[in-house]
Design a protein around this motif. Structure first.
Motif, PDB file in Angstrom:
ATOM      1  N   THR A   1      18.458  80.317  50.905  1.00 25.32           N
ATOM      2  CA  THR A   1      18.804  80.471  52.339  1.00 25.32           C
ATOM      3  C   THR A   1      17.581  80.448  53.259  1.00 25.32           C
ATOM      4  O   THR A   1      17.615  79.789  54.307  1.00 25.32           O
ATOM      5  CB  THR A   1      19.621  81.763  52.557  1.00 25.32           C
ATOM      6  OG1 THR A   1      20.735  81.755  51.684  1.00 25.32           O
ATOM      7  CG2 THR A   1      20.086  81.885  53.998  1.00 25.32           C
ATOM      8  N   PRO A   2      16.486  81.107  52.893  1.00 27.60           N
ATOM      9  CA  PRO A   2      15.350  81.169  53.841  1.00 27.60           C
ATOM     10  C   PRO A   2      14.689  79.815  54.104  1.00 27.60           C
ATOM     11  O   PRO A   2      13.906  79.686  55.034  1.00 27.60           O
ATOM     12  CB  PRO A   2      14.366  82.114  53.165  1.00 27.60           C
ATOM     13  CG  PRO A   2      15.125  82.835  52.120  1.00 27.60           C
ATOM     14  CD  PRO A   2      16.197  81.904  51.677  1.00 27.60           C
ATOM     15  N   LYS A   3      15.014  78.787  53.294  1.00 25.13           N
ATOM     16  CA  LYS A   3      14.321  77.496  53.486  1.00 25.13           C
ATOM     17  C   LYS A   3      14.467  77.019  54.924  1.00 25.13           C
ATOM     18  O   LYS A   3      13.495  76.597  55.555  1.00 25.13           O
ATOM     19  CB  LYS A   3      14.895  76.435  52.527  1.00 25.13           C
ATOM     20  CG  LYS A   3      14.490  76.649  51.084  1.00 25.13           C
ATOM     21  CD  LYS A   3      15.183  75.644  50.161  1.00 25.13           C
ATOM     22  CE  LYS A   3      14.844  75.913  48.697  1.00 25.13           C
ATOM     23  NZ  LYS A   3      15.690  75.110  47.773  1.00 25.13           N
TER      24      LYS A   3
ATOM     25  N   GLU B   1       9.526  88.436  43.646  1.00 23.59           N
ATOM     26  CA  GLU B   1       9.104  87.150  43.069  1.00 23.59           C
ATOM     27  C   GLU B   1       9.626  87.051  41.646  1.00 23.59           C
ATOM     28  O   GLU B   1       9.750  88.057  40.942  1.00 23.59           O
ATOM     29  CB  GLU B   1       7.581  87.029  43.095  1.00 23.59           C
ATOM     30  CG  GLU B   1       7.025  85.683  42.579  1.00 23.59           C
ATOM     31  CD  GLU B   1       7.583  84.479  43.316  1.00 23.59           C
ATOM     32  OE1 GLU B   1       6.881  83.957  44.197  1.00 23.59           O
ATOM     33  OE2 GLU B   1       8.732  84.057  43.023  1.00 23.59           O
ATOM     34  N   ARG B   2       9.956  85.842  41.283  1.00 20.59           N
ATOM     35  CA  ARG B   2      10.348  85.606  39.900  1.00 20.59           C
ATOM     36  C   ARG B   2       9.075  85.550  39.072  1.00 20.59           C
ATOM     37  O   ARG B   2       8.034  85.079  39.525  1.00 20.59           O
ATOM     38  CB  ARG B   2      11.092  84.279  39.807  1.00 20.59           C
ATOM     39  CG  ARG B   2      12.468  84.291  40.498  1.00 20.59           C
ATOM     40  CD  ARG B   2      12.336  83.991  41.990  1.00 20.59           C
ATOM     41  NE  ARG B   2      13.609  83.976  42.672  1.00 20.59           N
ATOM     42  CZ  ARG B   2      14.419  82.924  42.750  1.00 20.59           C
ATOM     43  NH1 ARG B   2      14.093  81.825  42.093  1.00 20.59           N
ATOM     44  NH2 ARG B   2      15.562  82.978  43.400  1.00 20.59           N
ATOM     45  N   CYS B   3       9.145  86.022  37.829  1.00 23.64           N
ATOM     46  CA  CYS B   3       7.952  86.031  36.963  1.00 23.64           C
ATOM     47  C   CYS B   3       7.786  84.652  36.310  1.00 23.64           C
ATOM     48  O   CYS B   3       8.074  84.447  35.132  1.00 23.64           O
ATOM     49  CB  CYS B   3       8.045  87.148  35.928  1.00 23.64           C
ATOM     50  SG  CYS B   3       8.013  88.769  36.738  1.00 23.64           S
TER      51      CYS B   3
ATOM     52  N   SER C   1       9.827  79.511  41.790  1.00 22.61           N
ATOM     53  CA  SER C   1       8.919  80.444  42.469  1.00 22.61           C
ATOM     54  C   SER C   1       9.256  80.597  43.957  1.00 22.61           C
ATOM     55  O   SER C   1       9.332  79.600  44.697  1.00 22.61           O
ATOM     56  CB  SER C   1       7.471  79.936  42.322  1.00 22.61           C
ATOM     57  OG  SER C   1       6.626  80.572  43.259  1.00 22.61           O
ATOM     58  N   ASN C   2       9.412  81.822  44.413  1.00 27.72           N
ATOM     59  CA  ASN C   2       9.636  82.066  45.853  1.00 27.72           C
ATOM     60  C   ASN C   2       8.398  81.683  46.653  1.00 27.72           C
ATOM     61  O   ASN C   2       8.504  81.214  47.790  1.00 27.72           O
ATOM     62  CB  ASN C   2       9.989  83.538  46.098  1.00 27.72           C
ATOM     63  CG  ASN C   2      11.379  83.889  45.591  1.00 27.72           C
ATOM     64  OD1 ASN C   2      12.242  83.025  45.482  1.00 27.72           O
ATOM     65  ND2 ASN C   2      11.587  85.151  45.256  1.00 27.72           N
ATOM     66  N   PHE C   3       7.219  81.847  46.035  1.00 29.67           N
ATOM     67  CA  PHE C   3       5.986  81.455  46.730  1.00 29.67           C
ATOM     68  C   PHE C   3       5.958  79.943  46.927  1.00 29.67           C
ATOM     69  O   PHE C   3       5.665  79.437  48.014  1.00 29.67           O
ATOM     70  CB  PHE C   3       4.745  81.890  45.945  1.00 29.67           C
ATOM     71  CG  PHE C   3       3.487  81.230  46.444  1.00 29.67           C
ATOM     72  CD1 PHE C   3       2.932  80.145  45.762  1.00 29.67           C
ATOM     73  CD2 PHE C   3       2.895  81.637  47.635  1.00 29.67           C
ATOM     74  CE1 PHE C   3       1.799  79.500  46.243  1.00 29.67           C
ATOM     75  CE2 PHE C   3       1.752  81.005  48.130  1.00 29.67           C
ATOM     76  CZ  PHE C   3       1.209  79.923  47.436  1.00 29.67           C
TER      77      PHE C   3
ATOM     78  N   LYS D   1      12.636  87.979  34.401  1.00 26.63           N
ATOM     79  CA  LYS D   1      11.939  89.151  34.942  1.00 26.63           C
ATOM     80  C   LYS D   1      11.523  88.864  36.379  1.00 26.63           C
ATOM     81  O   LYS D   1      11.193  87.735  36.741  1.00 26.63           O
ATOM     82  CB  LYS D   1      10.729  89.497  34.073  1.00 26.63           C
ATOM     83  CG  LYS D   1      11.122  90.247  32.778  1.00 26.63           C
ATOM     84  CD  LYS D   1       9.934  90.992  32.208  1.00 26.63           C
ATOM     85  CE  LYS D   1      10.362  91.966  31.115  1.00 26.63           C
ATOM     86  NZ  LYS D   1       9.220  92.782  30.616  1.00 26.63           N
ATOM     87  N   ARG D   2      11.579  89.911  37.179  1.00 28.32           N
ATOM     88  CA  ARG D   2      11.211  89.824  38.576  1.00 28.32           C
ATOM     89  C   ARG D   2      10.289  90.988  38.927  1.00 28.32           C
ATOM     90  O   ARG D   2      10.415  92.064  38.331  1.00 28.32           O
ATOM     91  CB  ARG D   2      12.460  89.930  39.471  1.00 28.32           C
ATOM     92  CG  ARG D   2      13.634  89.007  39.131  1.00 28.32           C
ATOM     93  CD  ARG D   2      13.439  87.662  39.689  1.00 28.32           C
ATOM     94  NE  ARG D   2      14.566  86.745  39.561  1.00 28.32           N
ATOM     95  CZ  ARG D   2      15.548  86.595  40.468  1.00 28.32           C
ATOM     96  NH1 ARG D   2      15.564  87.356  41.549  1.00 28.32           N
ATOM     97  NH2 ARG D   2      16.500  85.699  40.294  1.00 28.32           N
ATOM     98  N   VAL D   3       9.398  90.794  39.912  1.00 26.39           N
ATOM     99  CA  VAL D   3       8.683  91.922  40.520  1.00 26.39           C
ATOM    100  C   VAL D   3       9.304  92.117  41.898  1.00 26.39           C
ATOM    101  O   VAL D   3       9.490  91.144  42.635  1.00 26.39           O
ATOM    102  CB  VAL D   3       7.172  91.634  40.654  1.00 26.39           C
ATOM    103  CG1 VAL D   3       6.476  92.749  41.448  1.00 26.39           C
ATOM    104  CG2 VAL D   3       6.527  91.509  39.268  1.00 26.39           C
TER     105      VAL D   3
HETATM  106  C1  6PG Z   1      15.443  85.930  45.148  1.00 29.22           C
HETATM  107  C2  6PG Z   1      15.707  86.538  46.480  1.00 29.22           C
HETATM  108  C3  6PG Z   1      17.086  87.117  46.504  1.00 29.22           C
HETATM  109  C4  6PG Z   1      17.858  86.236  47.449  1.00 29.22           C
HETATM  110  C5  6PG Z   1      19.317  86.288  47.161  1.00 29.22           C
HETATM  111  C6  6PG Z   1      20.068  85.254  48.001  1.00 29.22           C
HETATM  112  O1  6PG Z   1      14.307  85.971  44.689  1.00 29.22           O
HETATM  113  O2  6PG Z   1      16.410  85.337  44.620  1.00 29.22           O
HETATM  114  O3  6PG Z   1      14.778  87.267  47.047  1.00 29.22           O
HETATM  115  O4  6PG Z   1      17.186  88.439  46.896  1.00 29.22           O
HETATM  116  O5  6PG Z   1      17.585  86.611  48.781  1.00 29.22           O
HETATM  117  O6  6PG Z   1      19.500  85.997  45.791  1.00 29.22           O
HETATM  118  O7  6PG Z   1      19.632  83.998  47.558  1.00 29.22           O
HETATM  119  P1  6PG Z   1      20.193  82.648  48.246  1.00 29.22           P
HETATM  120  O8  6PG Z   1      19.639  82.650  49.607  1.00 29.22           O
HETATM  121  O9  6PG Z   1      19.626  81.564  47.383  1.00 29.22           O
HETATM  122  O10 6PG Z   1      21.697  82.750  48.202  1.00 29.22           O
END
Ligand code: 6PG
Length: 243
Positions: A45-47, A73-75, A83-85, A177-179
């Motif tokens: 969604t944040p894209k 963040e995903r490990c 990667s969220n980064f 795993k996630r941090v």
């Molecule tokens: C992650 C996010 C997570 C995300 C929700 C919604 O690392 O996945 O931080 O909390 O905000 O899973 O994800 P979408 O926006 O892809 O539906």
């Protein structure tokens, strides 16, 4: 508790995103603060939000005074498509004039437990605090279809109430795993903006907004910044089940 809560519902995802971007611009441009510490959310969604910030606001925001962190963040390595980064680098960081030292990524390639400690130390060293907890100027959060937020998953209220700034969690289905930042940090922010769009979120949004019993198992239900503002930016699809 002095949380101010606002729920903004928009006809489309695009309008929700544009309003959220404007909300970020407004709080920063209305302030004389020398530095803003903002935690980004991950997922997809944040894209669109990052695209708007990198486009319309690329030369309107004082990026040299903005520090970017992550709520979770995903490990995985920083060049992984998970990667969220990597997502933020592609949609925002590579397109704005932000100093490298203002980017504080969670190093997903490190041993998760060690990285959670390192990241917490960085946050503690660089952010102001209120009480015993660091204060983010803004934390942007998403909502998973299962009601998770950041990487705090349902039935993980021990993580929400955790006494550390960060901890390691596991995705309940993939085991990844996630941090993640923990609930006390999320609720210590000056403002939390939720961005939730799409039909797949409508059941959870209804549960949370209607205070349903089911919501009480969802970490997102407990996001309520004690000394800040909470604003939900929701599109019509995600709000479809609200009366
Ligand atoms: C992650 C996010 C997570 C995300 C929700 C919604 O690392 O996945 O931080 O909390 O905000 O899973 O994800 P979408 O926006 O892809 O539906």
């Amino acid at each position: 508790m002095s949380t101010s809560v606002e729920v903004k519902i928009f006809p489309t995802q695009k309008k929700a995103v544009k309003s959220l971007a404007k909300g970020i611009y407004k709080f920063i441009s209305d302030s004389t603060q020398k530095r803003f510490d903002i935690a980004l959310s991950g997922g997809s969604t944040p894209k669109l939000l990052l695209d708007v910030l990198a486009g319309k606001y690329s030369d309107k925001l004082p990026w040299e005074r903005i520090h970017l962190w992550w709520g979770d963040e995903r490990c995985v390595p920083p060049d992984s498509k998970e990667s969220n980064f990597k997502m933020a680098a592609g949609h925002l960081i590579s397109k704005i004039a932000i100093p490298d030292e203002n980017i504080h990524r969670i190093k997903g390639e490190n041993v998760p437990e060690e990285e959670a400690i390192k990241y917490a130390k960085q946050i503690k060293a660089q952010l102001n605090s209120r009480g015993d907890w660091p204060v983010f100027d803004l934390i942007i959060l998403g909502l998973g279809d299962d009601g998770h937020t950041a990487s705090i998953f349902p039935y993980q209220m021990d993580v929400f109430r955790h006494d550390d700034i960060c901890t390691v969690t596991q995705h309940p289905i993939t085991g990844q795993k996630r941090v993640t930042l923990t609930g006390k940090v999320l609720n210590n922010a000056n403002r939390v903006f939720f961005l939730v769009t799409g039909k797949s979120k409508s059941m959870r949004i209804a549960e949370i907004m209607n205070d349903d019993e089911a919501a009480k198992l969802l970490p997102a239900y407990y996001i309520e910044p004690e000394n800040g503002e909470l604003t939900w930016y929701i599109d019509q699809d995600a709000a479809a089940l609200l009366q």
